[in-house]
Design a protein around this motif. Structure first.
Motif, mmCIF file in Angstrom:
data_model
loop_
_atom_site.group_PDB
_atom_site.id
_atom_site.type_symbol
_atom_site.label_atom_id
_atom_site.label_comp_id
_atom_site.label_asym_id
_atom_site.label_seq_id
_atom_site.Cartn_x
_atom_site.Cartn_y
_atom_site.Cartn_z
ATOM 1 N N GLY A 1 165.500 -73.641 95.682
ATOM 2 C CA GLY A 1 165.839 -75.047 95.481
ATOM 3 C C GLY A 1 164.712 -75.938 95.991
ATOM 4 N N VAL A 2 164.427 -77.027 95.289
ATOM 5 C CA VAL A 2 163.303 -77.885 95.678
ATOM 6 C C VAL A 2 163.539 -78.596 97.016
ATOM 7 C CG1 VAL A 2 162.260 -78.305 93.439
ATOM 8 C CG2 VAL A 2 164.221 -79.659 94.131
ATOM 9 N N GLU A 3 164.808 -78.651 97.461
ATOM 10 C CA GLU A 3 165.110 -79.268 98.742
ATOM 11 C C GLU A 3 164.533 -78.453 99.899
ATOM 12 O OE1 GLU A 3 169.343 -79.554 99.857
ATOM 13 O OE2 GLU A 3 169.311 -81.378 98.640
ATOM 14 N N ALA B 1 150.525 -86.945 81.158
ATOM 15 C CA ALA B 1 151.615 -86.520 82.040
ATOM 16 C C ALA B 1 151.524 -87.270 83.358
ATOM 17 C CB ALA B 1 151.540 -85.020 82.295
ATOM 18 N N TYR B 2 152.675 -87.415 83.995
ATOM 19 C CA TYR B 2 152.774 -88.184 85.237
ATOM 20 C C TYR B 2 153.273 -87.272 86.352
ATOM 21 C CZ TYR B 2 154.915 -91.643 88.435
ATOM 22 O OH TYR B 2 155.291 -92.384 89.518
ATOM 23 N N ILE B 3 152.531 -87.258 87.450
ATOM 24 C CA ILE B 3 152.940 -86.447 88.595
ATOM 25 C C ILE B 3 153.217 -87.403 89.749
ATOM 26 C CG2 ILE B 3 152.251 -84.632 90.202
ATOM 27 C CD1 ILE B 3 150.317 -83.735 87.821
ATOM 28 N N PRO B 4 154.506 -87.647 90.031
ATOM 29 C CA PRO B 4 154.850 -88.652 91.043
ATOM 30 C C PRO B 4 154.604 -88.129 92.446
ATOM 31 C CG PRO B 4 156.823 -87.600 90.227
ATOM 32 C CD PRO B 4 155.686 -87.005 89.455
ATOM 33 N N GLN B 5 154.696 -89.035 93.411
ATOM 34 C CA GLN B 5 154.669 -88.619 94.817
ATOM 35 C C GLN B 5 155.843 -87.711 95.084
ATOM 36 O OE1 GLN B 5 154.757 -91.681 97.822
ATOM 37 N NE2 GLN B 5 153.300 -92.897 96.651
ATOM 38 N N THR B 6 155.673 -86.758 95.983
ATOM 39 C CA THR B 6 156.831 -85.903 96.260
ATOM 40 C C THR B 6 157.786 -86.634 97.175
ATOM 41 O OG1 THR B 6 155.864 -84.952 98.221
ATOM 42 C CG2 THR B 6 155.530 -83.775 96.172
ATOM 43 N N SER B 7 159.049 -86.445 96.888
ATOM 44 C CA SER B 7 160.082 -86.928 97.793
ATOM 45 C C SER B 7 161.204 -85.901 97.684
ATOM 46 C CB SER B 7 160.564 -88.295 97.353
ATOM 47 O OG SER B 7 160.995 -88.229 96.016
ATOM 48 N N VAL B 8 162.097 -85.876 98.672
ATOM 49 C CA VAL B 8 163.212 -84.939 98.579
ATOM 50 C C VAL B 8 164.185 -85.477 97.543
ATOM 51 C CG1 VAL B 8 165.065 -83.783 99.819
ATOM 52 C CG2 VAL B 8 162.916 -84.282 100.972
ATOM 53 N N PRO B 9 164.410 -84.727 96.459
ATOM 54 C CA PRO B 9 165.244 -85.260 95.386
ATOM 55 C C PRO B 9 166.729 -85.218 95.750
ATOM 56 C CG PRO B 9 164.451 -83.070 94.827
ATOM 57 C CD PRO B 9 163.913 -83.375 96.184
ATOM 58 N N THR B 10 167.521 -86.049 95.037
ATOM 59 C CA THR B 10 168.967 -86.102 95.279
ATOM 60 C C THR B 10 169.621 -84.795 94.868
ATOM 61 O OG1 THR B 10 168.696 -88.311 94.403
ATOM 62 C CG2 THR B 10 170.918 -87.668 95.006
ATOM 63 N N PHE B 11 169.150 -84.228 93.760
ATOM 64 C CA PHE B 11 169.777 -83.026 93.224
ATOM 65 C C PHE B 11 168.840 -81.846 93.426
ATOM 66 C CE2 PHE B 11 171.797 -86.518 90.924
ATOM 67 C CZ PHE B 11 173.135 -86.200 91.119
ATOM 68 N N ASN B 12 169.376 -80.801 94.005
ATOM 69 C CA ASN B 12 168.568 -79.666 94.441
ATOM 70 C C ASN B 12 168.331 -78.661 93.307
ATOM 71 O OD1 ASN B 12 167.235 -77.871 96.096
ATOM 72 N ND2 ASN B 12 169.115 -76.987 96.942
ATOM 73 N N TYR B 13 167.525 -79.056 92.326
ATOM 74 C CA TYR B 13 167.196 -78.142 91.229
ATOM 75 C C TYR B 13 166.341 -76.997 91.740
ATOM 76 C CZ TYR B 13 168.970 -81.425 87.826
ATOM 77 O OH TYR B 13 169.796 -82.219 87.096
ATOM 78 N N THR B 14 166.341 -75.881 91.015
ATOM 79 C CA THR B 14 165.412 -74.815 91.369
ATOM 80 C C THR B 14 164.015 -75.213 90.873
ATOM 81 O OG1 THR B 14 165.709 -73.645 89.293
ATOM 82 C CG2 THR B 14 167.215 -73.053 91.073
ATOM 83 N N VAL B 15 163.001 -74.580 91.453
ATOM 84 C CA VAL B 15 161.631 -74.833 91.026
ATOM 85 C C VAL B 15 161.494 -74.537 89.526
ATOM 86 C CG1 VAL B 15 159.247 -74.017 91.247
ATOM 87 C CG2 VAL B 15 160.613 -74.485 93.287
#
Lengths: 259, 352
Positions: free
Chosen positions: A135-137, A79-93
Motif C-alpha cells: 500500500g502506498v501509505e 505527464a505530470y508527477i505531483p509532489q508526494t503526499s500521503v494519499p487518502t486512499f491506500n492503493y497498492t503501488v
C-alpha cells in the motif's frame, strides 16, 4: 519530444502572475525551474499541462497546442508527477502505476494482464518491483515518488513535468530520486522539474529557468547562469557559488549566508 | 535484500487476487443465504416444501391452489420486501462509495448533496397534502433530484474550487430542505400526519408492494449500471482533479456522471423506503477493509455487502418485536457495534 512556451502571460484579475515567459526544452533536456515561493511556478506548470488557459501566449508539445486538446490525447504527450503526499486512499503501488494506462483505455474498461505486465516491468527498471502489492501509505516518501514516476512512464508521454520531486524526502531519497530523473533525461525524455534547492539545478539539470516576480530572470546552462549575483537576487539572501573537486570530477555547489 | 523477478511478482499479484476472489465468493454465499432465510422469517410460517414448490412452479407449472395463503405471503408480502431491501442496500452503498471516491473523503455519505433531505421534504409535503403512497414516492423522488440539481447549479456559478463549492452548496441546500420538513411537521395534523411523517423519516420497508418495485428498480438500475462500467475511472478521481486530468480523464464529465448516478439511486431509495442512514457511509468502509481500495472491487462488493446487510437488518426489524422497528434506527444498532469491532481488530491484516 520538445515543449515550447511562447510569451506566456497569466493574470488573475489585475494581478499578473506570469508575464512574457518564453522557453523551450527538447528530448534529453533536464530543465530545473527555480524561484522563490509564490513566484508562479505552479501556475507555469498548470499552463504547460493545459490545466489552465493563459491570458496570452501558447504552449505546444511536439508542435501541437496543448490547450483544448482532449485530455486523453494530451496525456499521451505530457505527464505530470505531483509532489508526494500521503494519499487518502491506500492503493497498492501496482494499482497506482496502472492508473497511468487510463488514457489508452475506453471509458468502460479497466487495465488488463498486459498492462499489469508492463507496470511490473517499469517498477523493475525503477528498482521497486518488490513493492508492487504494498500500500502506498506504508512505503517511504522516496518509494512513493518512484511509484508516481512509474505511473507517468506507463502513460507513454515523452514530456515529464515534476512538481518539486524532492519535497518531503530525506537526504538519501532526494539523491536517489534526482539520479532517476537524470537517467530519464538521458533516455530521451524531456524533463522539467521545479526545485527550491539550487544545488539540484547545478548538479542534475542541463538547463535552468529562474523566475522572479512572474518574469524570467535568467535561462540557460546552470553553471553559466546560476552565479552568486543571480541567486542572491532571486532569493534575497547572500549566496556563495564555488567549485569542488570530488573524486576527480568538478561540481558546482551553492551555499547561502546572511549578508 | 532479496532479488525479485517478474514471475515472483506475478505469482504474488495472482495470490492477492485469489484471496479477494475467495472473499468475494464467501460474501456472495452469505447474500444467497440471507436471501433464502428471509422467506421463512415472520409471523406467517412458510414450510420449506411450499417455498420450493412456489419458486419452481414457473418451470414445473405445478398447481399451487392448495397452498394459496403461503403463496400470497411469499410472493406478495415477503418477495417485494426482500427485493426492495436488496435493491436499496446495494443502491445506498454504491452511491456512498462513489461519492467517497469523488470527494476523496471516506466520511462522505450519499446524502452529502442533499438527496435524502430533499426526498424527506418531498415525502413530508406529500403526506401533508394527504397524497397516496404513489404520490409520496413521486414527490420524494422529485425532492431528492431537485435538491441535488439546486446544489449543482449553485456550485457551478461559484468561483470556489469545484468539490468544495459542491459540498458547501449541498450542506446549505440540505439545511434549507430540512428546515422545510420541520416546518411541515409543525403545521401538520398531530393525530395522523405528524406520526406518519415521523415514522416515514425513520425508514421502513414494511408497506412496499410488488407494483411499487419498478419505481425503485428502474432509477437504481439506471444509476448502478453506469457506475459499475465506470468503476476503474472512479479510482482516478481519488487522486484529485489535476492528477486525474493529467492521466487523461475528463474530470468534469466523470464527476457529473457520478453525481447523476448516485443521486438517482439515493433519491429512488429514500422515496421508497424513507431515510435509512448509516449504510451508505459505512458499508464502503467495510468493503475497503475486506477488499482493499480498488474501485473495480469496491463498487460491486459494496452492492453485494450493502444488499445482504440491509436485508439482514430488515429481517430483524420484521421479527424482533411485535411492532415493526424503523430501519433507520436498526441499521445503526446493528451496524455500529460490528464496525467498532472491525476498527478495534484492524480488519484487513496489513502484511506489507
Amino acid at each position: 519530444m520538445s515543449i515550447d512556451a511562447v510569451k506566456l502571460c497569466v493574470s488573475y484579475g489585475a494581478h499578473e502572475v506570469l508575464s512574457g515567459v518564453t522557453f523551450s526544452a527538447a528530448a534529453g533536456d533536464c530543465l530545473a525551474v527555480l524561484g522563490p515561493n509564490g513566484v508562479g511556478k505552479s501556475t507555469l506548470f498548470k499552463c504547460l499541462l493545459g490545466f489552465i488557459a493563459p491570458t496570452d501566449g501558447t504552449v505546444t508539445v511536439g508542435g501541437k497546442k496543448i490547450l483544448g486538446m482532449p485530455r486523453a490525447e494530451a496525456a499521451k504527450l505530457i505527464a505530470y508527477i505531483p509532489q508526494t503526499s500521503v494519499p487518502t486512499f491506500n492503493y497498492t503501488v501496482l494499482d497506482t502505476v496502472l492508473m497511468g494506462v487510463t488514457n489508452s483505455l475506453p471509458a468502460f474498461r479497466g487495465p488488463n494482464e498486459r498492462h499489469t505486465q508492463k507496470a511490473l516491468e517499469i517498477l523493475e527498471t525503477l528498482g521497486i518491483p518488490h513493492l508492487a502489492e504494498s500500500g502506498v501509505e506504508k512505503i517511504s516518501g522516496g518509494e512513493r515518488q518512484l511509484a508516481l514516476i512509474a505511473r507517468a512512464l506507463i502513460q507513454d508521454a515523452r514530456v515529464l513535468i515534476m512538481d518539486e520531486p524532492t519535497a518531503n524526502l530525506d537526504y538519501g531519497n532526494r539523491f536517489r530520486v534526482m539520479e532517476r530523473i537524470t537517467h530519464l533525461a538521458a533516455n530521451g525524455y524531456t524533463v522539467i522539474f521545479s526545485t527550491h534547492e539550487p544545488n539540484h539545478a547545478l548538479e542534475y539539470a542541463n538547463c535552468v529557468l529562474a523566475l522572479k516576480s512572474g518574469k524570467i530572470l535568467t535561462f540557460g546552462e546552470p553553471n553559466a547562469v546560476l552565479t552568486e549575483r543571480t541567486l542572491s537576487e532571486l532569493y534575497g539572501i547572500g549566496v556563495y557559488v564555488g567549485k569542488l573537486t570530488i573524486g576527480g570530477a568538478e561540481h558546482s555547489v551553492s551555499l547561502p549566508y546572511n549578508r | 535484500m532479496p532479488k525479485f523477478t517478474h514471475t515472483d511478482k506475478l505469482i504474488s499479484s495472482a495470490s492477492v487476487r485469489a484471496r479477494y476472489a475467495r472473499r468475494c465468493a464467501a460474501l456472495t454465499a452469505a447474500l444467497i443465504a440471507v436471501f433464502v432465510v428471509s422467506f421463512f422469517l415472520g409471523r406467517y410460517k412458510v414450510s420449506p416444501e411450499s417455498f420450493w414448490r412456489i419458486f419452481t412452479s414457473p418451470f414445473t407449472g405445478g398447481d399451487l391452489s392448495d397452498i394459496s395463503r403461503e403463496v400470497s405471503a411469499t410472493l406478495y408480502i415477503r418477495l417485494p420486501r426482500v427485493l426492495a431491501a436488496l435493491l436499496i442496500g446495494a443502491a445506498l452503498s454504491t452511491a456512498g462509495a462513489s461519492y467517497q471516491g469523488m470527494f476523496r473523503n471516506p466520511m462522505v455519505s450519499p446524502d452529502i448533496l442533499g438527496a435524502s433531505t430533499g426526498a424527506g421534504f418531498g415525502a413530508a409535503l406529500a403526506i401533508l397534502l394527504s397524497m397516496n403512497y404513489f404520490g409520496i414516492m413521486t414527490l420524494a423522488f422529485a425532492g431528492g433530484m431537485g435538491a441535488v440539481l439546486l446544489a449543482y447549479l449553485v456550485s457551478r456559478s461559484s468561483r470556489l474550487d469545484g468539490t468544495l463549492s459542491l459540498v458547501l452548496a449541498g450542506v446549505m441546500i440540505s439545511s434549507l430542505f430540512s428546515a422545510g420538513t420541520s416546518f411541515i411537521k409543525l403545521i401538520a395534523d398531530t393525530d395522523n400526519q405528524l406520526p406518519a411523517i415521523t415514522y416515514w423519516l425513520m425508514g421502513s420497508l414494511s408497506s412496499i408492494k410488488l407494483e411499487d418495485l419498478p419505481f425503485a428498480a428502474i432509477p437504481i438500475a439506471a444509476g448502478l449500471i453506469p457506475l459499475i462500467l465506470l468503476r476503474w475511472r472512479i479510482n482516478l478521481l481519488t487522486t484529485g482533479a489535476d492528477e486525474a486530468k493529467s492521466l487523461g480523464v475528463n474530470v468534469a464529465g466523470l464527476r457529473l456522471a457520478v453525481i447523476v448516478c448516485a443521486t438517482l439511486m439515493t433519491a429512488a431509495s429514500v422515496a421508497v423506503s424513507g431515510m435509512i442512514g448509516w449504510i451508505g457511509l459505512v458499508i464502503p468502509h467495510f468493503v475497503r477493509l475486506i477488499f482493499g481500495y480498488d474501485y473495480r472491487r469496491i463498487i460491486p462488493m459494496s452492492a453485494i455487502l450493502g444488499a445482504a446487510f440491509l436485508l439482514a437488518v430488515d429481517n430483524i426489524a420484521r421479527i424482533a418485536t411485535t411492532t415493526e422497528l424503523p430501519l433507520g434506527i436498526l441499521t445503526s444498532f446493528v451496524g455500529a457495534p460490528i464496525f467498532v469491532y472491525l476498527i478495534m481488530t484492524g480488519g484487513q491484516r496489513r502484511e506489507h
